[in-house]
Design a protein around this motif. Sequence first.
Motif, PDB file in Angstrom:
ATOM      1  N   LYS A 228      -3.354  -5.679  -4.744  1.00 15.04           N
ATOM      2  CA  LYS A 228      -2.121  -5.529  -3.976  1.00 15.04           C
ATOM      3  C   LYS A 228      -1.116  -4.656  -4.715  1.00 15.04           C
ATOM      4  N   ALA A 229      -1.007  -4.846  -6.029  1.00 15.65           N
ATOM      5  CA  ALA A 229      -0.065  -4.064  -6.828  1.00 15.65           C
ATOM      6  C   ALA A 229      -0.431  -2.595  -6.816  1.00 15.65           C
ATOM      7  N   LEU A 230      -1.722  -2.301  -6.980  1.00 13.66           N
ATOM      8  CA  LEU A 230      -2.151  -0.907  -6.958  1.00 13.66           C
ATOM      9  C   LEU A 230      -1.909  -0.279  -5.594  1.00 13.66           C
ATOM     10  N   ASN A 231      -2.240  -0.998  -4.540  1.00 14.12           N
ATOM     11  CA  ASN A 231      -2.055  -0.469  -3.191  1.00 14.12           C
ATOM     12  C   ASN A 231      -0.585  -0.229  -2.868  1.00 14.12           C
ATOM     13  N   SER A 232       0.271  -1.076  -3.393  1.00 15.97           N
ATOM     14  CA  SER A 232       1.707  -0.904  -3.132  1.00 15.97           C
ATOM     15  C   SER A 232       2.227   0.388  -3.752  1.00 15.97           C
ATOM     16  N   ARG A 233       1.598   0.799  -4.865  1.00 15.41           N
ATOM     17  CA  ARG A 233       1.994   2.049  -5.504  1.00 15.41           C
ATOM     18  C   ARG A 233       1.406   3.272  -4.801  1.00 15.41           C
TER      19      ARG A 233
END
Length: 215
Positions: A208-213
């Motif tokens: 989720k963190a990577l996708n948010s970036r």
Amino acid sequence: MQRSLFSFCSVKPLRWLAAGLLSLGLAGTAAADTPVDTKAAPNDFVSVVANNALNALKAEPAAKAGNLQRINALVNQYVLPYVDLEKTTRLAAGRYWRQASPQQQKDLTEAFKGTLIRTYSGALSRVDDVSALTLAPFRGDANADDVVVRSTLSQRNGPPVGVDYRLEKTANGWKIYDLNVEGIWLIQNYRNQFAEQINQNGIDGLIKALNSRNK
């Protein structure tokens, strides 16, 4: 103190990494779309991939103007086919990769792909006519299955940057899977950040963190 995943993706280590990724597009002025021989000598393989990326960028007015959408497309076409994304992601995840389900492994690889595309694209958006890459004479064993190609990137507003590419020989030829920019290996840096994020929020939290970036 370890930085968070978000700060790591936006501060100096990312700029160093961007310099290394940028150098894939700065090895000369060979004709665009030169066939890539993945089973050639390691230096020759890296050089052709680099030249194709640079020439494609220079031929695209939108890319030269900094259109990241177009640069993303060029990265997908000219660079990523020669990067082993799954291996890079697996090594960055370390022991947590084995704990992930097949679907999580797939999702994590795809999310990390977005991160690498952003980095390549941000670097290629700063290509100018002065930048140049010099490949060092190959000192390893070309018959080995794992080798390092060394180079130096010169740039307009800074000192030369040392860039190393780690390649693996697969059944289909060479694949790039790691970079060392000024002594910093990409996988090792992301391994620390991945571990921190997974410990706090689990594998799904990292995805989720990577996708948010990547949005």
